[in-house]
Design an enzyme around this catalytic site. Sequence first.
Site, mmCIF file in Angstrom:
data_model
loop_
_atom_site.group_PDB
_atom_site.id
_atom_site.type_symbol
_atom_site.label_atom_id
_atom_site.label_comp_id
_atom_site.label_asym_id
_atom_site.label_seq_id
_atom_site.Cartn_x
_atom_site.Cartn_y
_atom_site.Cartn_z
ATOM 1 N N GLU A 115 0.934 -1.224 0.085
ATOM 2 C CA GLU A 115 -0.104 -0.152 -0.079
ATOM 3 C C GLU A 115 0.879 1.271 0.127
ATOM 4 O OE1 GLU A 115 -3.309 1.283 -0.235
ATOM 5 O OE2 GLU A 115 -2.425 2.907 0.055
ATOM 6 N N HIS A 128 -16.488 8.080 -8.177
ATOM 7 C CA HIS A 128 -16.905 6.755 -8.334
ATOM 8 C C HIS A 128 -15.815 6.187 -9.828
ATOM 9 C CE1 HIS A 128 -20.776 7.509 -6.144
ATOM 10 N NE2 HIS A 128 -19.821 7.549 -5.445
#
Length: 543
Positions: free
Chosen positions: A46, A482
Amino acid sequence: MLARKIPGRFPLQNSYDYIIVGAGSSGCVLANRLSEDPSTTVLVVESGPDDTSPLIRMPRGIGKLLVPGNPHVSAYQVSPRGNAPVETWLKGRTVGGSSSINGMVYVRGAPADYDGWRDLGCTGWGWDDLGRHFVALEDHELPANQWRGKGGPLKISMQPAGSPVCAALLQAGEEMGVAHVDDMNGIPAVTDGGMSYQPTTTFHGKRFSAARAFLTPVRGRANLHVLPETEVLRIEFQNRRATGVSLRNKTGTHSVAAAREVIISAGAIQSPKLLQLSGVGPAALLASLNIPLVADSPNVGRNLREHRYLSTQYRLRGGSLNASLSGLGLLRSVLQYLLFSSGPLTHAAHEVGGFVKTRPELTRPDAQIGLGLYSMRPGKAGIEIDKYPGLNVIGYFTKPESQGEIRIQSADPAVAPIIEANHFTAEIDRISAVSLFRWLRRFGQQPALKPWITEETDPGARIQTDEDVLQNAISLGGTAFHIAGTCRMGADDAAVLDPQLRVRGVQGLRVVDTSIMPTLVSGNTNAPAMAIALRAADFILNR
Ligand SMILES: Cc1cc2nc3c(=O)[nH]c(=O)nc-3n(C[C@H](O)[C@H](O)[C@H](O)COP(=O)(O)OP(=O)(O)OC[C@H]3O[C@@H](n4cnc5c(N)ncnc54)[C@H](O)[C@@H]3O)c2cc1C
């Protein structure tokens, strides 16, 4: 073993069975599922920090997190359309990814979205397959039924009733012909329309991210290594087989091998970027940047879909949260949150939401709406809460057809990609924008809201005609964050991924996140990103 310790609490191995790039909504689910078997080793890389900030836990902590420059977000410059001014899009950059910094609105989309994917040739992606995965991930406050789950890893709470303005909003919906339902995710609401108190990914007043649901409970597994603050620079290939990744962090640059697969879950901006940097993308683009070609895949980065919301704001006589979100009121709210985990700071982005039809001839809802008990405007310190009580009404048409594109402009991973959204370039999106705006405005004029609303403060009288809406469509709202579709799956050879999410043209490599969507789902994308990962785990593990 590599000798040096990196910021996880384990020595980084030379090789893992699976390497997952990105600990976001999809990556956390995959990490959980792929490491279930203790003999399988999994590394999750990450780029952002661990999710220890108390602002992540506090739902309205997003007010402080969603600021370009905050280490928990990545900020991208995006051209929304033509020569409209560049705007900033944000993505999560921490363990939990965007689920750690998002608006916590829990929405799954409509069965027809997934059946549409299946009908495009994506075998195994219809609602029969995806619906059961949504149910499996849920631990819902409302009673279980065929399409609502109990006992799953993800807590879902309902915005509590009690606000008279919320009651008036639901009544105004009924006056517009939209049923007041118990759950806007219920099949009747998503297929025919309905409004409810907002389902949220919160629990006891705290955010419930994908990390909290799927990663935190299994971080003690010896076969699962999570490596924050580490960037994957490139996927490494030998003879078109993904053999591992090159990653960089404080200790330097390392190669780590993947014995079985590399899975890119870096989100719909970074996943196509990483493929292109690694030599999988449009051949001409890669040649222009002197990146050695591994596989010519012209559609990597194309088919970018995004919900573009339009909004109206109102001044109210009372009943809003404005006074609790700034000045002394905010101090009181912070105390209430710290002492009791309750109050305005525990709310998600909207208190009420729903699906509506903005044109009478439609057989299905074409827009999602979200109603927030606050109003904002640009001030000296950026966007500020209005001094008077306000209401924010937003909506986006759920199935945008306009397609944008992401492409790298340098072989250097540190250089941001070019992002063009091309909003409102498809005719249907322009039609939808006008009918949606008209719907939002009619909603604000319903009798149930007359006792509350004193005036429409934004956009107000400057927008009257359909032409006004179209001319100002970009400034009447913003991005819903989105972002999807940039590594679409499909049965056709032009698709970046096959329906099992394997990258076409190479071996040992999948993409699993919102970039796989051939079309955008009818709603927010956090729950779909998690369900997609559950489905992907079936494919990877041959279940
Ligand atoms: C501000 C905001 C508000 C939103 N509100 C809502 C909402 O209310 N409800 C909802 O359902 N959805 C919402 N969304 C959308 C939703 O949260 C996302 O669509 C979803 O979380 C995306 O999941 P993902 O797995 O595709 O990617 P992400 O969750 O974005 O995860 C990608 C991860 O990969 C990491 N990464 C990227 N590149 C690399 C690299 N090279 N090396 C290592 N790591 C890398 C990133 O740091 C990130 O953590 C919102 C999004 C944002 C940004």
